[in-house]
Write a protein that holds these residues in place. Structure first.
Motif, PDB file in Angstrom:
ATOM      1  N   THR A 181      62.608  25.622  88.363  1.00  0.00           N
ATOM      2  CA  THR A 181      61.512  24.801  88.870  1.00  0.00           C
ATOM      3  C   THR A 181      60.342  25.688  89.272  1.00  0.00           C
ATOM      4  O   THR A 181      60.506  26.890  89.525  1.00  0.00           O
ATOM      5  CB  THR A 181      61.939  23.988  90.110  1.00  0.00           C
ATOM      6  N   LEU A 182      59.177  25.073  89.371  1.00  0.00           N
ATOM      7  CA  LEU A 182      58.020  25.779  89.914  1.00  0.00           C
ATOM      8  C   LEU A 182      58.238  26.149  91.374  1.00  0.00           C
ATOM      9  O   LEU A 182      57.641  27.098  91.882  1.00  0.00           O
ATOM     10  CB  LEU A 182      56.766  24.905  89.792  1.00  0.00           C
ATOM     11  N   SER A 183      59.097  25.392  92.041  1.00  0.00           N
ATOM     12  CA  SER A 183      59.366  25.641  93.457  1.00  0.00           C
ATOM     13  C   SER A 183      60.329  26.810  93.670  1.00  0.00           C
ATOM     14  O   SER A 183      60.608  27.181  94.809  1.00  0.00           O
ATOM     15  CB  SER A 183      59.927  24.379  94.121  1.00  0.00           C
ATOM     16  N   GLY A 184      60.863  27.387  92.582  1.00  0.00           N
ATOM     17  CA  GLY A 184      61.677  28.590  92.695  1.00  0.00           C
ATOM     18  C   GLY A 184      63.175  28.387  92.716  1.00  0.00           C
ATOM     19  O   GLY A 184      63.924  29.332  92.997  1.00  0.00           O
ATOM     20  N   GLU A 185      63.656  27.179  92.393  1.00  0.00           N
ATOM     21  CA  GLU A 185      65.094  26.932  92.354  1.00  0.00           C
ATOM     22  C   GLU A 185      65.617  27.083  90.929  1.00  0.00           C
ATOM     23  O   GLU A 185      64.860  26.960  89.955  1.00  0.00           O
ATOM     24  CB  GLU A 185      65.422  25.547  92.894  1.00  0.00           C
ATOM     25  N   ALA A 186      66.925  27.337  90.825  1.00  0.00           N
ATOM     26  CA  ALA A 186      67.537  27.506  89.505  1.00  0.00           C
ATOM     27  C   ALA A 186      68.949  26.937  89.500  1.00  0.00           C
ATOM     28  O   ALA A 186      69.688  27.048  90.478  1.00  0.00           O
ATOM     29  CB  ALA A 186      67.573  28.978  89.114  1.00  0.00           C
ATOM     30  N   LEU A 187      69.307  26.322  88.374  1.00  0.00           N
ATOM     31  CA  LEU A 187      70.648  25.827  88.115  1.00  0.00           C
ATOM     32  C   LEU A 187      71.085  26.386  86.766  1.00  0.00           C
ATOM     33  O   LEU A 187      70.335  26.310  85.788  1.00  0.00           O
ATOM     34  CB  LEU A 187      70.667  24.297  88.118  1.00  0.00           C
ATOM     35  N   ILE A 188      72.277  26.953  86.713  1.00  0.00           N
ATOM     36  CA  ILE A 188      72.808  27.526  85.482  1.00  0.00           C
ATOM     37  C   ILE A 188      74.113  26.826  85.136  1.00  0.00           C
ATOM     38  O   ILE A 188      74.994  26.678  85.988  1.00  0.00           O
ATOM     39  CB  ILE A 188      73.053  29.039  85.620  1.00  0.00           C
ATOM     40  N   THR A 189      74.235  26.396  83.881  1.00  0.00           N
ATOM     41  CA  THR A 189      75.466  25.793  83.387  1.00  0.00           C
ATOM     42  C   THR A 189      76.095  26.729  82.361  1.00  0.00           C
ATOM     43  O   THR A 189      75.438  27.124  81.389  1.00  0.00           O
ATOM     44  CB  THR A 189      75.193  24.428  82.748  1.00  0.00           C
ATOM     45  N   LEU A 190      77.367  27.086  82.601  1.00  0.00           N
ATOM     46  CA  LEU A 190      78.136  27.913  81.673  1.00  0.00           C
ATOM     47  C   LEU A 190      79.114  27.011  80.930  1.00  0.00           C
ATOM     48  O   LEU A 190      79.897  26.289  81.567  1.00  0.00           O
ATOM     49  CB  LEU A 190      78.900  29.003  82.424  1.00  0.00           C
ATOM     50  N   CYS A 191      79.074  27.035  79.597  1.00  0.00           N
ATOM     51  CA  CYS A 191      79.885  26.139  78.774  1.00  0.00           C
ATOM     52  C   CYS A 191      80.972  26.925  78.040  1.00  0.00           C
ATOM     53  O   CYS A 191      80.689  27.994  77.466  1.00  0.00           O
ATOM     54  CB  CYS A 191      79.004  25.414  77.759  1.00  0.00           C
ATOM     55  N   TYR A 192      82.194  26.387  78.033  1.00  0.00           N
ATOM     56  CA  TYR A 192      83.363  27.108  77.538  1.00  0.00           C
ATOM     57  C   TYR A 192      84.156  26.300  76.523  1.00  0.00           C
ATOM     58  O   TYR A 192      84.217  25.068  76.606  1.00  0.00           O
ATOM     59  CB  TYR A 192      84.303  27.463  78.699  1.00  0.00           C
ATOM     60  N   HIS A 193      84.825  27.031  75.637  1.00  0.00           N
ATOM     61  CA  HIS A 193      85.791  26.447  74.712  1.00  0.00           C
ATOM     62  C   HIS A 193      87.202  26.663  75.254  1.00  0.00           C
ATOM     63  O   HIS A 193      88.098  27.141  74.551  1.00  0.00           O
ATOM     64  CB  HIS A 193      85.670  27.099  73.329  1.00  0.00           C
ATOM     65  N   ARG A 194      87.407  26.340  76.521  1.00  0.00           N
ATOM     66  CA  ARG A 194      88.733  26.459  77.134  1.00  0.00           C
ATOM     67  C   ARG A 194      88.725  25.688  78.439  1.00  0.00           C
ATOM     68  O   ARG A 194      87.658  25.418  79.018  1.00  0.00           O
ATOM     69  CB  ARG A 194      89.091  27.925  77.401  1.00  0.00           C
ATOM     70  N   PRO A 195      89.902  25.310  78.949  1.00  0.00           N
ATOM     71  CA  PRO A 195      89.953  24.613  80.238  1.00  0.00           C
ATOM     72  C   PRO A 195      89.509  25.529  81.369  1.00  0.00           C
ATOM     73  O   PRO A 195      89.704  26.737  81.333  1.00  0.00           O
ATOM     74  CB  PRO A 195      91.441  24.250  80.384  1.00  0.00           C
ATOM     75  N   LEU A 196      88.900  24.918  82.393  1.00  0.00           N
ATOM     76  CA  LEU A 196      88.463  25.648  83.581  1.00  0.00           C
ATOM     77  C   LEU A 196      89.210  25.132  84.804  1.00  0.00           C
ATOM     78  O   LEU A 196      89.551  23.949  84.881  1.00  0.00           O
ATOM     79  CB  LEU A 196      86.954  25.470  83.796  1.00  0.00           C
ATOM     80  N   GLY A 197      89.442  26.028  85.752  1.00  0.00           N
ATOM     81  CA  GLY A 197      90.157  25.633  86.967  1.00  0.00           C
ATOM     82  C   GLY A 197      89.766  26.475  88.152  1.00  0.00           C
ATOM     83  O   GLY A 197      88.655  27.021  88.233  1.00  0.00           O
ATOM     84  N   ASP A 198      90.701  26.628  89.091  1.00  0.00           N
ATOM     85  CA  ASP A 198      90.418  27.328  90.342  1.00  0.00           C
ATOM     86  C   ASP A 198      90.048  28.793  90.110  1.00  0.00           C
ATOM     87  O   ASP A 198      89.251  29.367  90.874  1.00  0.00           O
ATOM     88  CB  ASP A 198      91.623  27.236  91.273  1.00  0.00           C
ATOM     89  N   GLU A 199      90.642  29.397  89.078  1.00  0.00           N
ATOM     90  CA  GLU A 199      90.330  30.810  88.817  1.00  0.00           C
ATOM     91  C   GLU A 199      88.849  30.969  88.463  1.00  0.00           C
ATOM     92  O   GLU A 199      88.195  31.924  88.895  1.00  0.00           O
ATOM     93  CB  GLU A 199      91.199  31.350  87.678  1.00  0.00           C
ATOM     94  N   TRP A 200      88.335  30.030  87.690  1.00  0.00           N
ATOM     95  CA  TRP A 200      86.908  30.099  87.334  1.00  0.00           C
ATOM     96  C   TRP A 200      86.048  29.903  88.583  1.00  0.00           C
ATOM     97  O   TRP A 200      85.063  30.626  88.787  1.00  0.00           O
ATOM     98  CB  TRP A 200      86.557  29.056  86.279  1.00  0.00           C
ATOM     99  N   LEU A 201      86.406  28.943  89.425  1.00  0.00           N
ATOM    100  CA  LEU A 201      85.641  28.707  90.645  1.00  0.00           C
ATOM    101  C   LEU A 201      85.607  29.955  91.528  1.00  0.00           C
ATOM    102  O   LEU A 201      84.558  30.315  92.079  1.00  0.00           O
ATOM    103  CB  LEU A 201      86.256  27.535  91.423  1.00  0.00           C
ATOM    104  N   ALA A 202      86.748  30.634  91.650  1.00  0.00           N
ATOM    105  CA  ALA A 202      86.810  31.824  92.482  1.00  0.00           C
ATOM    106  C   ALA A 202      85.938  32.938  91.916  1.00  0.00           C
ATOM    107  O   ALA A 202      85.305  33.698  92.675  1.00  0.00           O
ATOM    108  CB  ALA A 202      88.263  32.301  92.596  1.00  0.00           C
ATOM    109  N   ALA A 203      85.861  33.042  90.587  1.00  0.00           N
ATOM    110  CA  ALA A 203      85.030  34.078  89.964  1.00  0.00           C
ATOM    111  C   ALA A 203      83.551  33.724  90.023  1.00  0.00           C
ATOM    112  O   ALA A 203      82.697  34.612  90.144  1.00  0.00           O
ATOM    113  CB  ALA A 203      85.470  34.286  88.513  1.00  0.00           C
ATOM    114  N   ALA A 204      83.239  32.440  89.946  1.00  0.00           N
ATOM    115  CA  ALA A 204      81.843  31.998  89.867  1.00  0.00           C
ATOM    116  C   ALA A 204      81.154  31.983  91.222  1.00  0.00           C
ATOM    117  O   ALA A 204      79.942  32.203  91.313  1.00  0.00           O
ATOM    118  CB  ALA A 204      81.777  30.614  89.236  1.00  0.00           C
TER     119      ALA A 204
END
Length: 363
Positions: free
Chosen positions: A115-138
């Motif tokens: 945004t012009l206001s300086g915020e950012a959102l990033i989406t990471l897309c995967y060809h595999r299931p995601l779970g708690d391990e991904w959340l802990a790394a992210a």
């Protein structure tokens, strides 16, 4: 976009002039007015960007492809048309996934929304299931980069904090805040979007009657235009956009807008008495005194029935992302309305894309 693109002001001005000539040609059968032209910054104008991730010898690179060629990646470290914030985040995010196999394993796409206001959102897309391990790394990566981070895989979406950013745009001296959810449509060029909002605000003028808006999205135009009329009835079919628009009404303390989840075609049927909709049960259509209709349709333009609906209004304020379908719609309306104002908004520099605005008033 290839890095060899000539981003000079001379090249940009030549392309903008060609767009202006093209728009004038399309509108020439209906008006002799010259369009007002709102230029873009030639670089760092795009607030959204999407990259495929191309792995070579175990190293994941940002990649884009030429149209029709999905086999020959154009690898890049930076994207000159993207916002400065996207360019700042690109190497930091790459370093983060290279340092953690949980983030890089089967990663195939990255989407940035800033945004012009300086915020950012990033989406990471995967060809595999995601779970708690991904959340802990992210989680530490989101904190380190100061961004909202989302993980997507088939049928799954993991949101660390919020699934939206908040943009702030100023129209006629008043600042408006806009929630922009992941995956929902937003104007990609924030600077030109601000020009569009101010132009529409000025073009509408102060009115004593009501406004009907079709295709309202997250309320991008709805919020500032609501201050120019008695009240607004706005419609949008996307649930995500409707929810964002409702939040935006609350965030900006605006109370003279009724928002209904209907398509333009459905509203046309309702106003013509063809169908009744439960979503309109709480709306007293007879209480509205519509003088102006505002439309911002998709590239296909308005269908013939919607065109006939907007013909009923004294003023039509039309924002178009496709000047060819705009000209077709104006042709259908030209026996009852004339163009009194027109504009070109260069939302997409370095492409042939033209965004236009017209005001049509009853003859």
């Amino acid at each position: 976009m290839p890095s060899s693109t000539d981003y000079s002001m001379d090249a940009y001005n030549a392309q903008l002039q060609a767009k202006q000539q093209r728009l004038q040609q399309l509108l020439a059968p209906f008006t002799e007015l010259q369009p007002e032209v709102f230029a873009s910054a030639p670089q760092h104008f795009r607030l959204r960007a999407e990259f495929r991730i191309w792995f070579d010898n175990g190293i994941g690179h940002y990649a884009m492809f030429n149209p029709g060629d999905k086999r020959t990646p154009i690898l890049m470290e930076q994207l000159p048309i993207a916002s400065q914030l996207i360019n700042q985040l690109m190497p930091k995010l790459k370093a983060a996934w290279q340092a953690n196999s949980e983030l890089s394993h089967r990663l195939f796409q990255v989407e940035f929304l800033t945004t012009l206001s300086g915020e950012a959102l990033i989406t990471l897309c995967y060809h595999r299931p995601l779970g708690d391990e991904w959340l802990a790394a992210a989680q530490p990566v989101a904190e380190q980069l100061g961004v909202q981070l989302i993980g997507r895989s088939r049928g799954k979406r993991l949101v660390l904090d919020k699934d939206y950013v908040t943009e702030r745009l100023t129209v006629a001296g008043r600042e408006y805040s806009y929630r922009q959810p992941e995956g929902a449509f937003t104007q990609p060029n924030g600077g030109v979007c601000q020009h569009m909002l101010n132009w529409a605000y000025e073009a509408l003028g102060q009115q004593s009657d009501d406004l009907l808006e079709l295709y309202c999205g997250n309320g991008n135009f709805t919020l500032p235009l609501s201050t120019r009329v008695r009240k607004v009835l706005a419609t949008e079919i996307s649930k995500t956009s409707v929810n964002a628009a409702l939040a935006n009404l609350d965030d900006n303390s605006i109370s003279n807008i009724e928002l209904v989840r209907l398509s333009a075609e459905e509203l046309t049927q309702a106003l013509n008495g063809v169908r009744e909709f439960r979503r309109l049960a709480s709306i007293e259509l007879d209480d509205y005194q519509f003088g102006t209709v505002f439309v911002d349709p998709p590239r296909a333009g308005m269908d013939p029935d919607t065109c006939e609906l907007v013909r009923r209004f004294d003023r039509i304020l039309y924002i178009s992302c496709n000047p060819e379908t705009l000209a077709e719609n104006i042709r259908q309306l030209s026996d009852t309305h004339r163009i009194t104002r027109c504009a070109l908004f260069d939302q997409f520099p370095w492409t042939e894309h033209i965004e236009a605005g017209v005001v049509l008033e009853r003859v």
